[in-house]
Design an enzyme around this catalytic site. Structure first.
Site, PDB file in Angstrom:
ATOM      1  N   TYR A   1      17.350  52.672  48.674  1.00 34.44           N
ATOM      2  CA  TYR A   1      18.088  52.795  47.407  1.00 34.44           C
ATOM      3  C   TYR A   1      19.088  53.944  47.513  1.00 34.44           C
ATOM      4  O   TYR A   1      20.244  53.818  47.144  1.00 34.44           O
ATOM      5  CB  TYR A   1      17.093  53.058  46.267  1.00 34.44           C
TER       6      TYR A   1
ATOM      7  N   PHE B   1      47.532  41.311  41.180  1.00 36.34           N
ATOM      8  CA  PHE B   1      46.718  40.121  41.441  1.00 36.34           C
ATOM      9  C   PHE B   1      46.031  39.727  40.129  1.00 36.34           C
ATOM     10  O   PHE B   1      45.968  40.524  39.202  1.00 36.34           O
ATOM     11  CB  PHE B   1      45.694  40.443  42.538  1.00 36.34           C
ATOM     12  N   ASP B   2      45.511  38.506  40.039  1.00 36.62           N
ATOM     13  CA  ASP B   2      45.017  38.042  38.728  1.00 36.62           C
ATOM     14  C   ASP B   2      43.871  38.881  38.161  1.00 36.62           C
ATOM     15  O   ASP B   2      43.854  39.185  36.968  1.00 36.62           O
ATOM     16  CB  ASP B   2      44.690  36.535  38.734  1.00 36.62           C
TER      17      ASP B   2
ATOM     18  N   ASP C   1      46.339  48.503  46.284  1.00 43.68           N
ATOM     19  CA  ASP C   1      45.400  47.380  46.239  1.00 43.68           C
ATOM     20  C   ASP C   1      45.369  46.843  47.667  1.00 43.68           C
ATOM     21  O   ASP C   1      46.289  46.160  48.116  1.00 43.68           O
ATOM     22  CB  ASP C   1      45.893  46.331  45.231  1.00 43.68           C
TER      23      ASP C   1
ATOM     24  N   ALA D   1      43.474  44.864  49.699  1.00 44.56           N
ATOM     25  CA  ALA D   1      42.714  43.707  50.197  1.00 44.56           C
ATOM     26  C   ALA D   1      43.176  43.277  51.593  1.00 44.56           C
ATOM     27  O   ALA D   1      42.368  42.952  52.453  1.00 44.56           O
ATOM     28  CB  ALA D   1      42.827  42.549  49.216  1.00 44.56           C
TER      29      ALA D   1
ATOM     30  N   LYS E   1      38.374  40.138  52.245  1.00 49.53           N
ATOM     31  CA  LYS E   1      39.558  39.647  52.940  1.00 49.53           C
ATOM     32  C   LYS E   1      39.618  40.279  54.333  1.00 49.53           C
ATOM     33  O   LYS E   1      38.906  39.846  55.225  1.00 49.53           O
ATOM     34  CB  LYS E   1      40.823  39.938  52.127  1.00 49.53           C
TER      35      LYS E   1
ATOM     36  N   HIS F   1      42.088  30.299  34.543  1.00 49.17           N
ATOM     37  CA  HIS F   1      42.209  29.268  35.570  1.00 49.17           C
ATOM     38  C   HIS F   1      40.917  29.003  36.334  1.00 49.17           C
ATOM     39  O   HIS F   1      40.751  27.954  36.921  1.00 49.17           O
ATOM     40  CB  HIS F   1      43.371  29.569  36.531  1.00 49.17           C
TER      41      HIS F   1
HETATM   42  C1  LIG Z   1      40.904  39.269  46.043  1.00 48.21           C
HETATM   43  C2  LIG Z   1      41.779  40.289  45.489  1.00 48.21           C
HETATM   44  C3  LIG Z   1      41.336  41.142  44.480  1.00 48.21           C
HETATM   45  C4  LIG Z   1      39.980  41.010  43.809  1.00 48.21           C
HETATM   46  O1  LIG Z   1      38.946  41.113  44.729  1.00 48.21           O
HETATM   47  P1  LIG Z   1      37.561  40.322  44.566  1.00 48.21           P
HETATM   48  O2  LIG Z   1      36.797  40.739  45.775  1.00 48.21           O
HETATM   49  O3  LIG Z   1      37.880  38.867  44.548  1.00 48.21           O
HETATM   50  O4  LIG Z   1      36.928  40.762  43.311  1.00 48.21           O
HETATM   51  C5  LIG Z   1      42.214  42.116  44.037  1.00 48.21           C
HETATM   52  N1  LIG Z   1      43.446  42.229  44.543  1.00 48.21           N
HETATM   53  C6  LIG Z   1      43.907  41.415  45.511  1.00 48.21           C
HETATM   54  C7  LIG Z   1      45.283  41.588  46.051  1.00 48.21           C
HETATM   55  C8  LIG Z   1      43.099  40.412  46.003  1.00 48.21           C
HETATM   56  O5  LIG Z   1      43.561  39.584  46.935  1.00 48.21           O
END
Ligand SMILES: *Cc1c(COP(=O)(O)O)cnc(C)c1O
Length: 457
Positions: free
Chosen positions: A72, A124-125, A214, A216, A257, A449
């Site tokens: 933990y 991103f969404d 961001d 990813a 990713k 969506h």
């Molecule tokens: C996938 C993604 C996110 C969100 O990440 P999750 O792991 O799906 O919660 C945020 N920003 C970008 C650019 C992404 O591609």
């Protein structure tokens, strides 16, 4: 035609692909209310819905998984992860969380609140969703070149800096954070140049606004910088990553990713101890104790390994090459795409392929449905269907671009699969004039969506 870059690995374990008939697919799609997120994966042959958490782990990652301890507090994996973040990004603090949106949920309240503004090259969404949930407004200032899908531009993901400057001259007080999404997912997985990151960073500093990356697809973005920005052609991927990240204050990352894990996320903080203390306090109730952040000990171990595999130059050469191969074959078949190909996906320009369908009947969603019906290939809409209605008026927002996104999971599909995708598009191209749009019959108030129900017109 570009050469297919051979996989820099061989296959050690396989998963049988499902096959379906056209009649079955028609039934399944109807049952899913024409929303591809509602399809069971068993009903899909080639799954290009997302590259998120869908990559294949390496033998080293599976081995690391067995080495993880499930404590933990103070699990071994946490310290390995911290070491990897310090080594790769040059950031002092690493906070694991269960995925990218959790990083947003934990970090953003420290920058944004009711009435504030977040400016990004493109949110991103989920990022847009978290900004909106805080009562703040997300604004996208991507360069105008991103909207022209036909002409080559090396860095269509860039921020429009003159626009950013003009906006800040009037509205500085409202802006809580600047977010640079690398690569720019919603603009077609398009890269951001280091020159652009430098300029945005200088503007942010000048106005004392925190800059968050961001991250990813930080490794794919670094590969594009190495290939396309002369100044960095002799830099290693890791050196480029460090050049990029030293320009920001913090990052949020979906590790699903470029870090090639099936679940995981990260918050990185360069050196701001006060911010790290605040992040720790919000992580505990939201995600779990700080040394696991919603993840199992084994997940922390494989994430530490995946961060390194993601920046392997041989892997990136194959990976970006594979996406480019698919893009060029589609172009040769007369399918309009966001050109040049992005890092993780091909974004088919549904507005140009299906001009008979207006934005409020969701051309990119219509194309995604058609691709499933044709060959059991799952993709998704990155267009007007993905955008939630205007929060003030409830009106449908018209997206700047209507894309059907074909995401390539990492280390999963081969050249023959890509050729199969191109064949399906050729069949659709030959009957494109008869394809019709869709109408929403039910939707959630945010991020609609994922769960909306539609009906064919
Ligand atoms: C996938 C993604 C996110 C969100 O990440 P999750 O792991 O799906 O919660 C945020 N920003 C970008 C650019 C992404 O591609």
């Amino acid at each position: 035609m570009p050469k297919y870059i051979p996989e820099p690995f061989r296959i050690k374990m396989v998963e049988t692909l499902k096959t379906t008939t056209r009649e079955e697919r028609e039934r399944y799609l109807k049952e899913a209310h024409y929303n591809l997120f509602s399809l069971r994966s068993n009903w899909v042959s080639i799954d290009l819905l997302t590259d998120s958490g869908t990559g294949a782990m390496s033998d080293d990652q599976w081995a690391a998984l067995m080495k993880g301890d499930e404590a933990y507090a103070g699990a071994r994996g946490f310290y390995k992860l911290q070491d990897a973040v310090q080594d790769i990004f040059g950031y002092k603090y690493a906070q694991p969380v269960h995925q990218g949106r959790a990083a947003e949920k934990v970090l953003f309240p420290h920058f944004l609140s009711e009435g504030k503004i977040s400016i990004s090259n493109m949110h991103f969404d989920t990022t847009r969703g978290h900004v909106a949930l805080l009562g703040a407004e997300p604004l996208d200032f991507v360069v105008p070149e991103a909207r022209n899908t036909e002409d080559y531009h090396p860095f269509k993901g860039n921020m429009d800096c003159p626009r950013l400057r003009d906006f800040l001259a009037e509205h500085r007080a409202q802006v809580g954070v600047i977010i640079m999404t690398i690569t720019n997912n919603s603009a077609g997985g398009q890269p951001v140049s280091l020159a652009n990151l430098r300029e945005v960073s200088a503007i942010a500093k000048e106005h004392s606004i925190p800059l968050v990356i961001d991250a990813a697809r930080f490794a794919e973005n670094a590969y594009f910088i190495q290939q396309r920005e002369a100044e960095f052609k002799d830099y290693s991927i890791k050196e480029i990553v460090q050049e990029c990240f030293k320009l920001a204050d913090a990052f949020t990352m979906s590790a699903k990713k470029d870090a090639i894990v099936n679940m995981g996320g990260l918050i990185g903080i360069k050196d701001d101890e006060e911010l790290y203390e605040k992040v720790k306090i919000t992580t505990v109730p939201m995600e779990g104790f700080i040394t696991y952040g919603g993840l199992a000990g084994r997940d922390l171990e494989i994430l530490a390994v995946g961060l390194y595999e993601g920046i392997d130059p041989n892997f990136l050469h194959y990976r970006i090459g594979q996406v480019n191969y698919l893009g060029e074959k589609l172009r040769a078949a007369g399918i309009p795409i966001q050109y040049p190909a992005g890092g993780h996906a091909i974004f088919v320009d549904a507005k140009r392929l299906l001009p008979q369908i207006p934005y409020y009947e969701f051309p990119a969603q219509a194309l995604a449905c058609e691709l499933y019906l044709e060959a059991g290939i799952r993709s998704c809409d990155i267009g007007s269907f993905m955008l939630d209605p205007d929060p003030k008026t409830g009106a449908q927002i018209e997206a700047e671009m209507e894309f059907t996104r074909l995401c390539l999971p990492r280390r999963v599909y081969t050249q023959a699969h890509l050729d199969q995708i191109v064949e399906a598009f050729c069949a659709i191209r030959d009957r494109k004039d008869s394809i019709k749009g869709y109408e929403i019959t039910w939707q959630a108030p945010v991020l609609r969506h994922f769960t909306a129900k539609l009906k064919a017109l």
